[in-house]
Design a protein around this motif. Sequence first.
Motif, PDB file in Angstrom:
ATOM      1  N   LEU A 254       0.847  -1.196   0.000  1.00 34.01           N
ATOM      2  CA  LEU A 254       0.000   0.000   0.000  1.00 34.01           C
ATOM      3  C   LEU A 254       0.883   1.247   0.000  1.00 34.01           C
ATOM      4  N   SER A 255       1.991   1.163  -0.744  1.00 32.74           N
ATOM      5  CA  SER A 255       2.989   2.231  -0.726  1.00 32.74           C
ATOM      6  C   SER A 255       2.424   3.570  -1.178  1.00 32.74           C
ATOM      7  N   GLU A 256       1.447   3.556  -2.081  1.00 32.38           N
ATOM      8  CA  GLU A 256       0.896   4.827  -2.557  1.00 32.38           C
ATOM      9  C   GLU A 256       0.081   5.513  -1.456  1.00 32.38           C
ATOM     10  N   LEU A 257      -0.621   4.715  -0.672  1.00 30.71           N
ATOM     11  CA  LEU A 257      -1.422   5.291   0.410  1.00 30.71           C
ATOM     12  C   LEU A 257      -0.566   5.740   1.579  1.00 30.71           C
ATOM     13  N   LEU A 258       0.632   5.201   1.693  1.00 32.12           N
ATOM     14  CA  LEU A 258       1.544   5.655   2.738  1.00 32.12           C
ATOM     15  C   LEU A 258       1.886   7.135   2.555  1.00 32.12           C
ATOM     16  N   LYS A 259       1.762   7.638   1.336  1.00 32.61           N
ATOM     17  CA  LYS A 259       2.005   9.059   1.094  1.00 32.61           C
ATOM     18  C   LYS A 259       1.004   9.940   1.844  1.00 32.61           C
ATOM     19  N   GLY A 260      -0.127   9.349   2.241  1.00 35.90           N
ATOM     20  CA  GLY A 260      -1.098  10.072   3.046  1.00 35.90           C
ATOM     21  C   GLY A 260      -0.980   9.767   4.526  1.00 35.90           C
TER      22      GLY A 260
END
Length: 282
Positions: A254-260
């Motif tokens: 979920l690396s993209e959501l870690l940006k949030g």
Amino acid sequence: MALSRRATPRRYLMCSPRHFEVTYSINPWMDPGKPVDTPLAVAQWEQLRDLYRSLGHTVEELAPVPGLPDMVFAANGATVVDGRVLGARFAHRERVDEAAAHLDWYRAHGFAHVREPVHVNEGEGDFAVTASYVLAGRGFRASPLSHGEAQEFFGRPVIGLELVDPRHYHLDTALAVLDDSADEVMYYPPAFSPGSREVLRRLFPDALTAGAEDAAAFGLNAVSDGLRVVLPQAAAGLFGPLRERGFEPVGVDLSELLKGGGSVKCCTQELREPRDLRELRL
């Protein structure tokens, strides 16, 4: 020797990141200057949703609202214990409107005991439910007054825990419940004040403790059904210790959501029914 573990079917609420973006910063992980790939975030989220279903769990979906990019972090919208719903009251104005969307969903889906809170709490971001306690984080988001409000509403002992590292601004970034039938948790000690670390040692003397690298990979932002522990695949240092205790770690990206500033648990709100109803489903 590894313990014998048993998975129990769960019911989760999730919200698609169809409108996910990072245009403001309300935690140290958020950088509006870092581009977000929304289709990739949706694909990663769908893999998590489909994984839960493949493991035998039920996943309900909350419709995302344009202009509320953090709704994907559905765990922040409420805390559900024994079918009773304590709604959220968000600390930052950017997320305030999420609260009503969550409460509307619960009321429309047959939850009879729904409370709109008086004090700031961000749902399961700062409330973690074990067999004996509701663990409650404070220090960055939730008001300490929300702890008493939760205790009165749920009728369960609420244990306050002070968070001191801004990277772990919510309890669910620093502690995960591994077995909610046996008061079993894992946590990252440096995220807590000295007094709270001592409380955790006393309540959970056999807890699994994580190191800095796995905590930074959001390895504590995990979801367990009592056997399978779904967690970020980057938290590789936790896989062996979990297996040694009889759990089956399942890594996801979920690396993209870690940006949030969120990962597995942030995306996953557990809809806990009264225990007698849950046992009928087993």
